[in-house]
Design an enzyme around this catalytic site. Sequence first.
Site, short mmCIF file in Angstrom:
data_model
loop_
_atom_site.label_atom_id
_atom_site.label_comp_id
_atom_site.label_asym_id
_atom_site.label_seq_id
_atom_site.Cartn_x
_atom_site.Cartn_y
_atom_site.Cartn_z
N CYS A 142 -19.73 -67.14 50.40
CA CYS A 142 -21.16 -66.87 50.61
C CYS A 142 -21.52 -66.72 52.09
O CYS A 142 -22.60 -66.24 52.42
CB CYS A 142 -22.00 -67.97 49.98
SG CYS A 142 -21.80 -68.07 48.19
N HIS A 146 -29.24 -67.67 53.29
CA HIS A 146 -28.46 -67.40 52.08
C HIS A 146 -29.25 -67.93 50.89
O HIS A 146 -29.88 -68.99 50.98
CB HIS A 146 -27.09 -68.09 52.18
CG HIS A 146 -26.33 -68.05 50.90
ND1 HIS A 146 -26.13 -66.87 50.20
CD2 HIS A 146 -25.71 -69.03 50.17
CE1 HIS A 146 -25.43 -67.13 49.11
NE2 HIS A 146 -25.16 -68.43 49.07
N ASN A 205 -27.96 -66.11 43.16
CA ASN A 205 -27.05 -66.19 44.31
C ASN A 205 -26.08 -65.01 44.25
O ASN A 205 -25.20 -64.96 43.38
CB ASN A 205 -26.30 -67.53 44.24
CG ASN A 205 -25.36 -67.74 45.41
OD1 ASN A 205 -25.05 -66.82 46.15
ND2 ASN A 205 -24.88 -68.96 45.56
O1 UT7 Z 1 -23.69 -70.36 47.52
C1 UT7 Z 1 -22.88 -71.38 47.97
C2 UT7 Z 1 -23.64 -72.61 48.15
N1 UT7 Z 1 -23.99 -73.20 46.88
C3 UT7 Z 1 -24.96 -74.04 46.82
O2 UT7 Z 1 -25.58 -74.30 47.83
C4 UT7 Z 1 -25.23 -74.75 45.53
C5 UT7 Z 1 -25.56 -76.19 45.81
N2 UT7 Z 1 -25.84 -76.98 44.62
C6 UT7 Z 1 -26.94 -76.80 43.86
O3 UT7 Z 1 -27.69 -75.87 44.07
C7 UT7 Z 1 -27.24 -77.80 42.80
O4 UT7 Z 1 -26.38 -78.92 42.94
C8 UT7 Z 1 -27.11 -77.25 41.36
C9 UT7 Z 1 -28.25 -76.28 41.08
C10 UT7 Z 1 -25.79 -76.57 41.17
C11 UT7 Z 1 -27.24 -78.38 40.34
O5 UT7 Z 1 -28.45 -79.08 40.53
P1 UT7 Z 1 -28.47 -80.68 40.63
O6 UT7 Z 1 -29.87 -81.07 40.75
O7 UT7 Z 1 -27.52 -81.04 41.72
O8 UT7 Z 1 -27.92 -81.08 39.20
P2 UT7 Z 1 -26.61 -81.90 38.83
O9 UT7 Z 1 -25.39 -81.10 39.04
O10 UT7 Z 1 -26.69 -83.24 39.48
O11 UT7 Z 1 -26.80 -82.09 37.28
C12 UT7 Z 1 -27.92 -82.82 36.75
C13 UT7 Z 1 -27.88 -82.74 35.24
C14 UT7 Z 1 -26.50 -83.06 34.65
O12 UT7 Z 1 -26.71 -83.78 33.46
P3 UT7 Z 1 -26.55 -85.39 33.42
O13 UT7 Z 1 -25.13 -85.64 33.87
O14 UT7 Z 1 -27.55 -85.89 34.41
O15 UT7 Z 1 -26.82 -85.71 32.01
C15 UT7 Z 1 -25.94 -81.70 34.32
O16 UT7 Z 1 -25.01 -81.75 33.26
O17 UT7 Z 1 -28.19 -81.40 34.82
C16 UT7 Z 1 -27.17 -80.95 33.91
N3 UT7 Z 1 -27.04 -79.51 34.05
C17 UT7 Z 1 -27.79 -78.62 33.36
N4 UT7 Z 1 -28.74 -78.81 32.44
C18 UT7 Z 1 -29.32 -77.71 31.91
C19 UT7 Z 1 -26.21 -78.81 34.90
N5 UT7 Z 1 -26.41 -77.49 34.74
C20 UT7 Z 1 -27.38 -77.36 33.79
C21 UT7 Z 1 -28.02 -76.24 33.20
N6 UT7 Z 1 -28.98 -76.47 32.29
N7 UT7 Z 1 -27.73 -74.96 33.55
#
Ligand code: UT7
Length: 328
Positions: A120, A255, A285
Amino acid sequence: MADGSAIRGVIAGTGGYLPVRAVSNDELAAEKGLDTSDSWIVERTGIRQRHFAADGETASDMGLAACRAALAQAGASESEVDAVIVATATPDSAFPSTASRIQGALGVTRGFAFDISAACTGFIYALSIADAMLRTGQARGVLVVGTEVYSRILDWSDRGTCVLFGDGAGAVFLRVARDDEAARGLLSTHLHSDGRHGDILAVNGGAGSTGGTGVVTMAGREVFKHAVTKLASAVDEALAANGLGHDDVAWLVPHQANIRIIEAMGRKLHLGLDRVVVTVDRHANTSAASIPLALAEATRDGRIKPGDLVLMEAIGGGLTWGAALARF
Ligand code: UT7
């Protein structure tokens, strides 16, 4: 040449290309049978839709369209292109490079073309290389391209990654500043990587390891934490290197991975969202394409004007991260 002593690269034109097919969060969930919701995706990422390439549509096809648009905006012809540098994680093939394919399709028969790999952050890396080539006299006009078809490397069973990415391409035509353009140009670029964190955002295969392409894997929360701290230090570094402050920045063009990261960078720079170019809601993204796509949108709709100081920043797999400052 800007002032007779230092050669400076000017972003003379920008161009973007998005595949025709736009897919909303609800459509994606239904099509791929995902356990997700529009509200989760919007709240956690700001993404409402993404574009997906048509069958057979490749990174070089999309990059070519973006390059043609960038040359047209610059009022430049193919004969002014000395080099094509493409940042992509989704090349048409290992070789010829996607850049070579674009060079060939443009009908450019001199100079050189190559791809670079920095996920990215690829556009910032490619811009930095192009700038160095202009400053050392290896080229006078360079097409700098980010083009990606992540839809071909996503794991549709992983809702934590597959909802985040989209396809598209962006390009800028960077050329040596003319004598009457002393104030314009790329001020500096700042590149970083830390390979110790390579596994937290990766593609789990490739031609030289598994023989296949692999799919995107990500420890989202960890990447998020790195993003907020590393991007903050990269923008500080870029401003300090030029003796500038956040008040001098007309537009932040970040980005586009997550609206929460973008908002955090805006707050850090004391810039309201009215001075930040946001496309993540509509493009998702698009990796190396996200910054040049955002530049293309904001120069065409008149937000970025001649003379504006534009700060760009990105982080991605590697880990790689960096920033660039340019006066349009
Ligand atoms: O381009 C390169 C750079 N990339 C980035 O900068 C991405 C950086 N990371 C992020 O943007 C975020 O971490 C994400 C958007 C990927 C995830 O958001 P988050 O607030 O960090 O969520 P999480 O991974 O901590 O997950 C929270 C919950 C989990 O469930 P439990 O374990 O709390 O029950 C996940 O399983 O959300 C769940 N989850 C979803 N639920 C519904 C993860 N993906 C989804 C989904 N729909 N698509």
